[in-house]
Scaffold this active site. Structure first.
Site, PDB file in Angstrom:
ATOM      1  N   GLN A   1      63.020 -60.771  19.336  1.00 13.59           N
ATOM      2  CA  GLN A   1      61.583 -60.970  19.533  1.00 13.59           C
ATOM      3  C   GLN A   1      61.110 -62.167  18.696  1.00 13.59           C
ATOM      4  O   GLN A   1      61.540 -62.347  17.554  1.00 13.59           O
ATOM      5  CB  GLN A   1      60.812 -59.702  19.113  1.00 13.59           C
ATOM      6  CG  GLN A   1      59.310 -59.786  19.202  1.00 13.59           C
ATOM      7  CD  GLN A   1      58.780 -59.896  20.641  1.00 13.59           C
ATOM      8  OE1 GLN A   1      59.134 -60.844  21.352  1.00 13.59           O
ATOM      9  NE2 GLN A   1      57.965 -58.961  21.063  1.00 13.59           N
TER      10      GLN A   1
ATOM     11  N   LYS B   1      57.911 -53.024  34.103  1.00 12.24           N
ATOM     12  CA  LYS B   1      58.716 -54.185  34.520  1.00 12.24           C
ATOM     13  C   LYS B   1      59.587 -53.850  35.737  1.00 12.24           C
ATOM     14  O   LYS B   1      60.822 -53.946  35.703  1.00 12.24           O
ATOM     15  CB  LYS B   1      59.573 -54.718  33.382  1.00 12.24           C
ATOM     16  CG  LYS B   1      58.762 -55.222  32.190  1.00 12.24           C
ATOM     17  CD  LYS B   1      59.608 -56.025  31.223  1.00 12.24           C
ATOM     18  CE  LYS B   1      58.838 -56.476  30.007  1.00 12.24           C
ATOM     19  NZ  LYS B   1      58.470 -55.422  29.061  1.00 12.24           N
TER      20      LYS B   1
ATOM     21  N   LYS C   1      48.682 -50.668  26.416  1.00 11.52           N
ATOM     22  CA  LYS C   1      49.963 -50.852  27.119  1.00 11.52           C
ATOM     23  C   LYS C   1      50.924 -49.756  26.665  1.00 11.52           C
ATOM     24  O   LYS C   1      51.045 -49.488  25.470  1.00 11.52           O
ATOM     25  CB  LYS C   1      50.539 -52.239  26.804  1.00 11.52           C
ATOM     26  CG  LYS C   1      51.759 -52.576  27.658  1.00 11.52           C
ATOM     27  CD  LYS C   1      52.221 -54.001  27.454  1.00 11.52           C
ATOM     28  CE  LYS C   1      53.121 -54.171  26.255  1.00 11.52           C
ATOM     29  NZ  LYS C   1      54.388 -53.417  26.305  1.00 11.52           N
TER      30      LYS C   1
ATOM     31  N   GLY D   1      52.018 -55.090  19.294  1.00 11.06           N
ATOM     32  CA  GLY D   1      52.655 -53.786  19.133  1.00 11.06           C
ATOM     33  C   GLY D   1      52.789 -53.417  17.679  1.00 11.06           C
ATOM     34  O   GLY D   1      51.841 -52.923  17.050  1.00 11.06           O
ATOM     35  N   ARG D   2      53.976 -53.736  17.120  1.00  6.94           N
ATOM     36  CA  ARG D   2      54.289 -53.267  15.771  1.00  6.94           C
ATOM     37  C   ARG D   2      53.350 -53.820  14.700  1.00  6.94           C
ATOM     38  O   ARG D   2      53.178 -53.201  13.639  1.00  6.94           O
ATOM     39  CB  ARG D   2      55.753 -53.584  15.452  1.00  6.94           C
ATOM     40  CG  ARG D   2      56.698 -52.661  16.206  1.00  6.94           C
ATOM     41  CD  ARG D   2      58.116 -53.164  16.240  1.00  6.94           C
ATOM     42  NE  ARG D   2      58.279 -54.269  17.171  1.00  6.94           N
ATOM     43  CZ  ARG D   2      59.426 -54.896  17.408  1.00  6.94           C
ATOM     44  NH1 ARG D   2      60.517 -54.519  16.776  1.00  6.94           N
ATOM     45  NH2 ARG D   2      59.491 -55.880  18.279  1.00  6.94           N
TER      46      ARG D   2
ATOM     47  N   ARG E   1      52.082 -61.525  16.215  1.00 10.74           N
ATOM     48  CA  ARG E   1      52.079 -60.748  14.959  1.00 10.74           C
ATOM     49  C   ARG E   1      51.713 -61.676  13.806  1.00 10.74           C
ATOM     50  O   ARG E   1      52.151 -62.833  13.764  1.00 10.74           O
ATOM     51  CB  ARG E   1      53.460 -60.138  14.727  1.00 10.74           C
ATOM     52  CG  ARG E   1      53.469 -59.087  13.642  1.00 10.74           C
ATOM     53  CD  ARG E   1      54.656 -58.162  13.795  1.00 10.74           C
ATOM     54  NE  ARG E   1      54.716 -57.197  12.724  1.00 10.74           N
ATOM     55  CZ  ARG E   1      55.638 -56.270  12.599  1.00 10.74           C
ATOM     56  NH1 ARG E   1      56.606 -56.192  13.508  1.00 10.74           N
ATOM     57  NH2 ARG E   1      55.638 -55.423  11.591  1.00 10.74           N
TER      58      ARG E   1
ATOM     59  N   SER F   1      59.021 -63.290  25.794  1.00  9.63           N
ATOM     60  CA  SER F   1      58.835 -63.792  24.430  1.00  9.63           C
ATOM     61  C   SER F   1      60.142 -63.845  23.655  1.00  9.63           C
ATOM     62  O   SER F   1      60.216 -64.468  22.596  1.00  9.63           O
ATOM     63  CB  SER F   1      57.844 -62.882  23.692  1.00  9.63           C
ATOM     64  OG  SER F   1      58.324 -61.546  23.689  1.00  9.63           O
TER      65      SER F   1
HETATM   66  O1  LIG Z   1      57.972 -61.046  27.122  1.00  8.02           O
HETATM   67  C1  LIG Z   1      57.649 -59.925  26.734  1.00  8.02           C
HETATM   68  C2  LIG Z   1      57.206 -58.940  27.581  1.00  8.02           C
HETATM   69  C3  LIG Z   1      56.821 -57.732  27.070  1.00  8.02           C
HETATM   70  N1  LIG Z   1      56.907 -57.459  25.764  1.00  8.02           N
HETATM   71  C4  LIG Z   1      56.452 -56.132  25.310  1.00  8.02           C
HETATM   72  O2  LIG Z   1      55.333 -56.319  24.425  1.00  8.02           O
HETATM   73  C5  LIG Z   1      55.428 -55.469  23.297  1.00  8.02           C
HETATM   74  C6  LIG Z   1      55.564 -56.300  22.041  1.00  8.02           C
HETATM   75  O3  LIG Z   1      55.721 -55.465  20.926  1.00  8.02           O
HETATM   76  P1  LIG Z   1      55.759 -56.041  19.427  1.00  8.02           P
HETATM   77  O4  LIG Z   1      55.971 -54.826  18.598  1.00  8.02           O
HETATM   78  O5  LIG Z   1      54.429 -56.688  19.212  1.00  8.02           O
HETATM   79  O6  LIG Z   1      56.915 -56.984  19.323  1.00  8.02           O
HETATM   80  C7  LIG Z   1      56.603 -54.560  23.564  1.00  8.02           C
HETATM   81  O7  LIG Z   1      56.116 -53.399  24.185  1.00  8.02           O
HETATM   82  C8  LIG Z   1      57.472 -55.329  24.550  1.00  8.02           C
HETATM   83  O8  LIG Z   1      58.174 -54.469  25.413  1.00  8.02           O
HETATM   84  C9  LIG Z   1      57.346 -58.439  24.914  1.00  8.02           C
HETATM   85  O9  LIG Z   1      57.422 -58.249  23.684  1.00  8.02           O
HETATM   86  N2  LIG Z   1      57.714 -59.642  25.424  1.00  8.02           N
END
Ligand SMILES: O=c1ccn([C@@H]2O[C@H](COP(=O)(O)O)[C@@H](O)[C@H]2O)c(=O)[nH]1
Length: 494
Positions: A441, A325, A292, A461-462, A431, A383
């Protein structure tokens, strides 16, 4: 080659009636060349629009006679046309051959008798199905299924054109014997021989046919609910078994990748330079089904970024997923998708879309794909804390997806009540060892996302990009997610 096919055709067409009919159909514009979206969402360079014959009674009669002559058996008690184009043809056959007819509706009426099948019939009567064109065979199958539920004896079907895309074999597997008046290959040969099309058009259609033979029938049995219970519930089914529930080529491909590579991990590659992105994609590539991107956070995006990403996607067998999006009116998103600096439609297999603008947003994206195999994922729930995505909104996104299965692959969501096996649930906010990021988040673990919330794919992601060893972290998330998925489907019969 073309000459040989027409000669072979001559064997089954001694009077030349089929050739003559094809030429007449071509003359009135039934055979169209360009870019067309079929019922399954497949993009086709040719379209056979037999509906036009309702304006040409003599031609309608010829088509009906040829179809009756081609029928696979004898002694039918009934004929039934598949809505819509099969209906007028069945009517002509019924009156000419004096065989009573049935009408199978597309939807039950909301008033009056609410019947799905109109006309008189008795159990065990032998019925011939009549359809204009066959691709996967799903329309014929749905009608046969309805008539079989009424205890009618339906084993035979006749179509005018077989597009040679797997429909005959699919129906044979359902014990339906289908014959056609003409195949796509034969029709193209006739048109070429008579100078109606050039060699390039002929070859491009045949090339399309030979590379699109693998259709399947999405049976109602697999995607429907009985007494409110999903017959084939997404959460209990293996990715392999869900392949045949959908005709969307990318959903099928994603299921295949997940099943073969044994991974349901998507890495959110939220890095800010092309070098970091390409390096990360190469390292985690063996462990993911999807990469992604947020392509607009790169400081040095160029065509080179895309060339490298596409090479890596092919090398490691994953799909590219741009988290754009989209959330505007159709006309705007069509431009955003195909134009600007990123030309997303040219390289991203999947994109995310908000349902907020209504389904014009989907139509706008589809208008820009121009024959490419592409799909979208509807963001139905976010989320982040305080997200405005209410239950009603989630429900409305589900309805939108059901109306656009040719493009929608699934949902980005935190949970889903839907057990529909066609749609994939992608869950971000995953995570290990953290519950949030201080900016809204919210995180859950891979096991919780998959076992409690019903995710099919976790988006991380992170948890990976900021780990001291991103490859080791990707392996850990991959194993935990795939183990949880296997635990979830352990007792499944599918
Ligand atoms: O509801 C949502 C939709 C998209 N995202 C995206 O996913 C990753 C999450 O990254 P992390 O570092 O694991 O927090 C990020 O690219 C968001 O834009 C989301 O988190 N929630």
């Amino acid at each position: 080659m073309a000459e040989t096919q027409v000669q072979q055709m001559g064997v089954g067409d001694p009077t030349g009636a089929i050739q003559q009919c094809i030429l007449s159909l071509h003359n009135i514009g039934v055979v169209k060349f360009g870019r067309f979206t079929l019922k399954s969402g497949m993009q086709s360079p040719v379209y056979f629009d037999l509906r036009l014959i309702v304006s040409y009674p003599k031609l309608m009669e010829t088509v009906s006679e040829l179809m009756w002559a081609a029928r696979p058996g004898t002694d039918y008690d009934l004929v039934c046309g598949v809505a819509y184009t099969g209906l007028p043809i069945a009517t002509v056959i019924s009156t000419k051959q004096n065989v009573p007819m049935l009408i199978r509706r597309k939807e039950t009426k909301g008033y009056g008798t609410k019947k799905l099948v109109e006309g008189s019939y008795q159990g065990n009567q032998k019925c011939l199905m009549i359809e204009d064109v066959i691709v996967s065979g799903s329309s014929v199958y749905e009608s046969v299924e309805t008539l079989r539920d009424l205890k009618l004896d339906v084993k035979d079907a006749v179509v005018f054109l077989d597009r040679e895309q797997g429909g005959t074999a699919n129906l044979k597997a359902m014990d339906i014997n289908i014959v056609s008046v003409v195949t796509m290959t034969e029709m193209m040969s006739i048109l070429l021989k008579h100078g109606c099309i050039d060699q390039v058009t002929h070859d491009s259609v045949l090339e399309f046919v030979s590379s699109h033979r693998d259709t399947s029938i999405v049976t109602k049995e697999k995607t429907s609910c009985k007494n409110g219970i999903q017959v084939m519930d997404r959460k209990n089914c293996s990715f392999e078994s869900r392949i045949t529930t959908t005709n969307h080529p990318l959903t099928r491909k994603l299921f295949e990748i997940m099943a073969n590579k044994k991974t349901n991990l998507c890495v959110a590659a939220d890095v800010t330079t092309t070098e970091e992105l390409v390096s990360l994609a190469d390292k985690v590539g063996p462990h993911i089904c999807l990469l992604k991107t947020h392509i607009d956070i790169l400081t040095n995006f160029s065509q080179d970024t895309i060339d490298k990403l596409r090479d890596l996607a092919a090398k490691h067998n994953f799909l590219l997923f741009e988290d754009r999006k989209f959330g505007d009116i159709g006309s705007t998103v069509a431009n955003q998708y195909s134009g600007g600096a990123y030309k997303i439609v040219e390289w991203a297999d999947l994109v995310t879309v908000h349902g907020l603008p209504g389904d014009g947003v989907i139509k706008g994206l589809v208008s820009a794909i121009n024959g490419r195999t592409r799909g979208c994922v509807l963001v139905s729930q976010m989320s982040s804390s305080g997200a405005l995505t209410s239950e009603e909104y989630v429900e409305n996104c589900s309805k939108m997806a059901e109306n656009h299965t040719y493009f929608v692959v699934g949902f980005v969501s935190q949970s889903s009540k839907s057990g529909d096996p066609r749609f994939i649930l992608f869950t971000p906010g995953v995570r290990l060892g953290k519950t949030g990021d201080g900016l809204g988040q919210q995180y859950v673990t891979p096991r919780s996302a998959i076992l409690e919330r019903g995710a099919d794919i976790i988006i991380v992601g992170r948890g990976i990009t900021q780990a001291s060893d991103p490859v080791a972290a990707a392996k850990e998330y991959r194993e935990e997610a795939f183990d949880a998925y296997q635990e979830r489907i352990k007792h499944s019969t599918h």
